[in-house]
Design a protein around this motif. Sequence first.
Motif, PDB file in Angstrom:
ATOM      1  N   SER A 241       5.037  -8.624 -10.033  1.00 48.59           N
ATOM      2  CA  SER A 241       3.984  -9.764  -9.113  1.00 48.59           C
ATOM      3  C   SER A 241       4.244  -8.264  -8.106  1.00 48.59           C
ATOM      4  O   SER A 241       3.256  -8.642  -6.902  1.00 48.59           O
ATOM      5  CB  SER A 241       4.590 -10.926  -8.743  1.00 48.59           C
ATOM      6  OG  SER A 241       6.182 -10.818  -8.477  1.00 48.59           O
ATOM      7  N   THR A 242       5.581  -7.604  -7.964  1.00 52.36           N
ATOM      8  CA  THR A 242       5.599  -6.941  -6.420  1.00 52.36           C
ATOM      9  C   THR A 242       4.044  -5.533  -6.927  1.00 52.36           C
ATOM     10  O   THR A 242       3.515  -5.470  -6.641  1.00 52.36           O
ATOM     11  CB  THR A 242       6.339  -6.199  -6.476  1.00 52.36           C
ATOM     12  OG1 THR A 242       7.497  -7.766  -5.973  1.00 52.36           O
ATOM     13  CG2 THR A 242       6.315  -5.337  -4.931  1.00 52.36           C
ATOM     14  N   ASP A 243       4.077  -5.063  -8.303  1.00 52.01           N
ATOM     15  CA  ASP A 243       3.506  -4.671  -8.875  1.00 52.01           C
ATOM     16  C   ASP A 243       1.650  -4.564  -9.029  1.00 52.01           C
ATOM     17  O   ASP A 243       1.162  -3.548  -8.712  1.00 52.01           O
ATOM     18  CB  ASP A 243       4.036  -4.299 -10.644  1.00 52.01           C
ATOM     19  CG  ASP A 243       5.004  -3.535 -10.314  1.00 52.01           C
ATOM     20  OD1 ASP A 243       5.898  -2.846  -9.623  1.00 52.01           O
ATOM     21  OD2 ASP A 243       5.625  -3.605 -11.552  1.00 52.01           O
ATOM     22  N   GLN A 244       1.869  -6.027  -8.651  1.00 50.43           N
ATOM     23  CA  GLN A 244       0.313  -6.298  -8.560  1.00 50.43           C
ATOM     24  C   GLN A 244      -0.301  -7.003  -7.579  1.00 50.43           C
ATOM     25  O   GLN A 244      -0.911  -7.400  -7.063  1.00 50.43           O
ATOM     26  CB  GLN A 244       0.434  -7.740 -10.441  1.00 50.43           C
ATOM     27  CG  GLN A 244       0.783  -7.503 -11.757  1.00 50.43           C
ATOM     28  CD  GLN A 244       0.261  -6.483 -12.612  1.00 50.43           C
ATOM     29  OE1 GLN A 244      -0.760  -5.721 -12.104  1.00 50.43           O
ATOM     30  NE2 GLN A 244       1.854  -6.691 -12.871  1.00 50.43           N
ATOM     31  N   ALA A 245       0.364  -6.533  -6.295  1.00 50.68           N
ATOM     32  CA  ALA A 245       0.255  -6.427  -5.141  1.00 50.68           C
ATOM     33  C   ALA A 245       0.532  -8.258  -4.867  1.00 50.68           C
ATOM     34  O   ALA A 245      -1.218  -8.579  -4.167  1.00 50.68           O
ATOM     35  CB  ALA A 245      -1.164  -5.782  -5.199  1.00 50.68           C
ATOM     36  N   LEU A 246       1.469  -8.748  -5.204  1.00 46.76           N
ATOM     37  CA  LEU A 246       0.750 -10.385  -4.359  1.00 46.76           C
ATOM     38  C   LEU A 246       1.731 -10.197  -3.028  1.00 46.76           C
ATOM     39  O   LEU A 246       2.093 -11.476  -2.010  1.00 46.76           O
ATOM     40  CB  LEU A 246       1.454 -11.106  -5.754  1.00 46.76           C
ATOM     41  CG  LEU A 246       0.389 -11.611  -6.484  1.00 46.76           C
ATOM     42  CD1 LEU A 246       1.265 -12.808  -7.264  1.00 46.76           C
ATOM     43  CD2 LEU A 246      -0.894 -12.499  -5.907  1.00 46.76           C
ATOM     44  N   LEU A 247       1.126  -9.044  -2.239  1.00 47.39           N
ATOM     45  CA  LEU A 247       2.195  -8.865  -0.818  1.00 47.39           C
ATOM     46  C   LEU A 247       0.788  -8.420  -0.343  1.00 47.39           C
ATOM     47  O   LEU A 247      -0.318  -7.720  -0.182  1.00 47.39           O
ATOM     48  CB  LEU A 247       2.641  -8.095  -1.324  1.00 47.39           C
ATOM     49  CG  LEU A 247       3.990  -8.238  -1.424  1.00 47.39           C
ATOM     50  CD1 LEU A 247       4.471  -7.300  -2.018  1.00 47.39           C
ATOM     51  CD2 LEU A 247       4.861  -9.085  -1.271  1.00 47.39           C
ATOM     52  N   PHE A 248       0.170  -8.505   1.507  1.00 52.75           N
ATOM     53  CA  PHE A 248      -0.529  -8.303   1.684  1.00 52.75           C
ATOM     54  C   PHE A 248      -0.919  -6.895   2.402  1.00 52.75           C
ATOM     55  O   PHE A 248      -1.719  -6.410   2.549  1.00 52.75           O
ATOM     56  CB  PHE A 248       0.214  -9.140   3.611  1.00 52.75           C
ATOM     57  CG  PHE A 248       0.993  -7.933   4.674  1.00 52.75           C
ATOM     58  CD1 PHE A 248      -0.098  -7.720   5.076  1.00 52.75           C
ATOM     59  CD2 PHE A 248       1.615  -8.412   4.012  1.00 52.75           C
ATOM     60  CE1 PHE A 248       0.165  -6.368   6.707  1.00 52.75           C
ATOM     61  CE2 PHE A 248       2.565  -7.237   5.276  1.00 52.75           C
ATOM     62  CZ  PHE A 248       2.414  -6.682   6.124  1.00 52.75           C
ATOM     63  N   HIS A 249       0.662  -6.176   2.224  1.00 54.93           N
ATOM     64  CA  HIS A 249       0.255  -4.190   2.627  1.00 54.93           C
ATOM     65  C   HIS A 249      -0.308  -3.441   1.437  1.00 54.93           C
ATOM     66  O   HIS A 249      -0.751  -2.785   1.854  1.00 54.93           O
ATOM     67  CB  HIS A 249       1.597  -4.667   3.588  1.00 54.93           C
ATOM     68  CG  HIS A 249       2.611  -4.267   2.981  1.00 54.93           C
ATOM     69  ND1 HIS A 249       3.286  -4.783   1.456  1.00 54.93           N
ATOM     70  CD2 HIS A 249       3.271  -2.615   1.904  1.00 54.93           C
ATOM     71  CE1 HIS A 249       4.310  -4.303   1.156  1.00 54.93           C
ATOM     72  NE2 HIS A 249       4.063  -3.242   0.648  1.00 54.93           N
ATOM     73  N   ILE A 250      -0.233  -4.372   0.526  1.00 55.92           N
ATOM     74  CA  ILE A 250      -0.678  -3.551  -0.853  1.00 55.92           C
ATOM     75  C   ILE A 250      -2.312  -3.771  -2.308  1.00 55.92           C
ATOM     76  O   ILE A 250      -1.450  -5.084  -2.127  1.00 55.92           O
ATOM     77  CB  ILE A 250       0.944  -2.911  -2.070  1.00 55.92           C
ATOM     78  CG1 ILE A 250       1.437  -4.599  -1.901  1.00 55.92           C
ATOM     79  CG2 ILE A 250       1.432  -2.023  -0.918  1.00 55.92           C
ATOM     80  CD1 ILE A 250       2.576  -4.039  -3.151  1.00 55.92           C
TER      81      ILE A 250
END
Lengths: 804, 244, 190
Positions: A241-250
């Motif tokens: 989920s981090t790799d797929q960028a469920l984060l504001f900065h990426i």
Amino acid sequence: MTNHWIDFKNSDCILVMGSNAAENHPICWKWVTRAQEKGGMVIHVDPRYTRTSSKSDLYVPLRSGSDIGVLGGMIKYILDNDLIQKEYVLSYTNASFLVSKDFDFKDGLFSGFDQAARKYDKKSWAFEMDENGVPKRDMTLQDPRCVYQLLKKHYDRYDIKKVSAISGSPEDKLLAFYKAYSATGKPDKAGTILYAMGWTQHTVGVQNIRAMSIIQLLLGNMGVAGGGVNALRGESNVQGSTDQALLFHIIPGYLPTPRASLATYEDYIKSISPVSKDPKSLNWKKNQPKYMASLCKSLYKDIEPAKAYEWMPKLDDGQNASWLVLFDKMHKGQFKGFFAWGMNPAASGADSNKTRQALANLDWMVNVNIFENETGSFWKGPGMDPKQIKTEVFFLPCAVSVEKEGSISNSGRWMQWRYPGPAPMGESKPDGDIIYELALKIRELYEKEKGAFPEPVLGLNVGDWGDGHVFDPHKVAKLINGYYLKDTVVKAADGTETTMKAGTQLASFVFLKDDGSTCSGNWIYSGSYTAKGNMAARRDKTQTPEQEKIGLFPNWTWSWPVNRRIIYNRAAVDMNGKPWAPNKPVLAWDAANKKWLIDIVDGGGDAGTIYPFIMQQHGLGALYGPGLNDGPFPEYYEPLECPVTEHPFSKQLNNPTALQFADEAYKRTVCDPRFPFVCTTYRVTEHWQTGVLTRWLPWLTEAQPQMFCEMSEELAELKGIKNGDKVILENLRGKLWAIAIVTKRFKPFEVMGNPVHVVGIPWHFGWVWPKDGGDAANLLTPAVGDPNTGIPETKAFMVNVKKA
Amino acid sequence: MSGKSFFVDLTKCTACRGCQVACKQWNKLPAEETRNHGSHQNPMDVSAITYKTVHMKEVADDKGFMAAWLFFPEQCRHCTEPPCKMTADAYDDKAIIHDEATGAVIFTEKTKDLPEFDEIREACPYNIPRQDAATKVMTKCTMCLDRVQNGLKPACVQSCPTGAMNFGDREEMLALAEKRLAEVQKKYPEATLGDADMVRVIYLYQMPPKSYHDFAVASATLPGLMNRKAMFAKLFGPASRNKA
Amino acid sequence: MKLGRREFVKLTAAATAVTAFGGLGFDLAPTKAHAQLMSLRKGKETTSVCCYCSVGCGLIVTTDEATKRAINIEGDPDHPINEGALCAKGAATFQLAENPKRVTKVQYRAPNSDKWEEKSWEWALEEIAKRVKSVRDASFTGSNAKGQVVNRTEAIASCGSAAMDNEECWIYQAFLRSLGLTYIEHQARI
């Protein structure tokens, strides 16, 4: 994780610090045990003696939040006793780089600090460049401005007496720990670190990990089998989920989110194209324009990347839209709508009372989950009057993992395909179907009614998501991998040319183009679903004898990037391609055939032609890291809520750049007699996260039925608490009850001559279920965070404990 | 004597309790309503619906610091000469059966007709048998006989990550136990194997068995319960009852 | 094709089905485990990966083809990481799927209401879509205060989710970003 779970067995010394691996990643202990069986040592450093400590060869207690003191002490020990792996440090790290004359460090602050803005201007931290734009180096490591000498000077203050005084760790235990771990500095020995939220959930979270990374580089432990820096991730797909960028900065593939000042696609492309003039620095990120163009095409197939970029939402420069800020804005009424998708922020976010009040300021919320939870039902929670709460809530029931198909990526970056067993129960649906159907509905509305800037909604490439009605994980996996959009001639190494037809799956990210002729939803996953099929579904355990020796399993599922199982593996061999550890090589250079064997080499090219840390601009491991917000070297700071008014390393008590909200300072206390005890939070084997997927399982609530608070016998006696008593924990943010577990596994710490008591609570419980299970630990935690990541400091804060 | 045996290397148990839940999963046993008693352990004891539970004991050194946290996954030992069966046979020799091929001791539904549950429970040197209050059927670990007869490991053994739980032919397990004992004794001189010649669940203890659990080994003499020696005397002595 | 241990076990189970308990001549107690084994032979086996921590342990899920419900979930002995092992959570996965407390119908809580109401998917998705559109349309910001193009809405936020598959995560972020959301966060931040 740079390495992977099975690789733990290759380690000579496993340090578990900031993690409770045996309890929270229980099956990894299989591989830790294998290392022990081969004579490897296991060290656990933790405020509390846990199931991990019980299986370790050495347990070192430390007060929660004092890790940089303890790790800084080890850096000093390694340098004082000259235990570094010299050739590795010289060839593979920036030890020899010269730092700007303007760089300075005084009494806890680095140069460039702006007191009013609580921010650093990082200009003075830069490396000194030669006339060709290559960092200047002193290979004798004698120049007082070289990284090695600056490192030595910085940690000279971290003597064992001071470290012991502030951490409460006994000197003899610290010495035993330093001695055992630094023995892995021998070229053929490997030490590894297993950390988790015990390191990240601090206002010095990133610097905790930086401190250990410095140690790993000094000892030559990066890239090798049984080494690395291994973040034990907490959820089955939090890597993915981090790799797929469920984060504001990426955005997918760790590309930075577009910012307002990067007005055009060209501006953005320039900002993601670092330059290195050193021929040995591969500077991999120079390829990012190809990844961005292909990402744009995966999102918007019918337009040029530049147009897609224009459509993408942009953050203001310097804008932080991370979790704590998001909930602060929600609390202040900024948001009308909110998706709590497969999440339970009312229990998982720091300062739960604030989070729960924030939810009442929404017009509507969509909560997708398997079970009822504290977020979806916040309006009927403790202290809430439903009549006063306007928020509409849509609860959408989703399928469980075994009912659906798709891939997840474990902590070791293995992308593993799952198949559906039972059908989704009742009317529940896989998340993919819900997202797809909702996206189509919104699209329909925009088609019918138009509205504000409909182009990105209508132009989105939903054609690759399903058949028009049902979500298709294979189609999406193929899109993430990427394919040719035009017939393309591909030239092989031997000069032969092949025409790849439009629509053909790409073999890897090497084939991605910056001209819009390829698409790929996430470059690091390119190679996972090729013309040969779904690599993540592979179940072939075939290995060469060398691969078998280190347990590489290259044909079992697939690992990003390009099926590389150990990243930075080029550092496992010297500049001639010879393994540092001939008994457990990760790579072998076949000079005759000009081929790398065993793992997929990082970077390619012949032995000795490039530096190993290819994702770094200068190709070398960063002992000195000028990019972070709180300094190029980790420095000791107390948690924002702490039991001392000073510490021995500087006059700067806390991290001056920590993320905090000025209007909430009144909720925090330092050395306040009303809240005299340090509290830390953690997980247990039998529950998971906020407990939404475990509290409803009778076999698990049978084993861990209720909120508890672990405390020392000494503290229990002081407070008249008996084992099994109900106790109250409280501070200015909240209050909760717990069952006391009075135990020898917690001991009071002697900190700067005074006793400091630490108590611990698990964070899996919530008021919804079970009925007498207790409520969330986050009712007590502060909404303050790390200056780089914004991760909240939920591992060290102050409370009072009393008998209920 | 052949058949099957477990070897439980307690030096490798992390109390992840995979075995405890795997047992419930395979046998589809309901959960108990529990409370936290000031411990991580739960359920606190085996029961009619809990065939396996992991006991947790903290052991301190002379300065009050942790010397060890001992974990003991408790289950029926499947005695080679099971006293529960000997006792039950006096009433009905099909109530408790002893599977020849594996050595598994199995409580059948006929146990509900045995006159005295307490007699069966007290016959057990390890305090294992429990009785379902409603059906009166007596219960305990089945060795996952259904799995074993089909070439699978018992659910608890398959679930174990670290190699604490092992299962196989008895000779193989005894050899493994002896080998591990010799290795473990180098670090823990007090290490022993519990009742290896009498049971099919052979535990390797790093500390005296009593520090793990009151009923860890049969030599325990406890008030109100007979030790193994006394029990055998009772079974075979003149007072032994005839078959019903 | 070379048989893995798992397939081997399945064959053995089938071959010995008749003799499994035949030799004893009477019922065993508890009988549930016996029933378990019998139904397993009829079930369909699929592989999965544990949904809890990030070790990535392999699972074998056996599903009753008639009811489409799980009968048994245990560790996959062929999986190189867990080699059949599971911790307490992984071993309890069966109860995650087969749990009467699961919410299996769409629920709606109206403003100021004190209860949930059951709703249809069609209704819920329509209503959510309308709300998303109206908030987006009302709040959409083409340019910021400095006049820079930003094309975003700061009136909708999202949290989630590490519990979704990669493919779901990817389309979820694409969906949110196509609407112009910038407040996109999830478990990795906490």
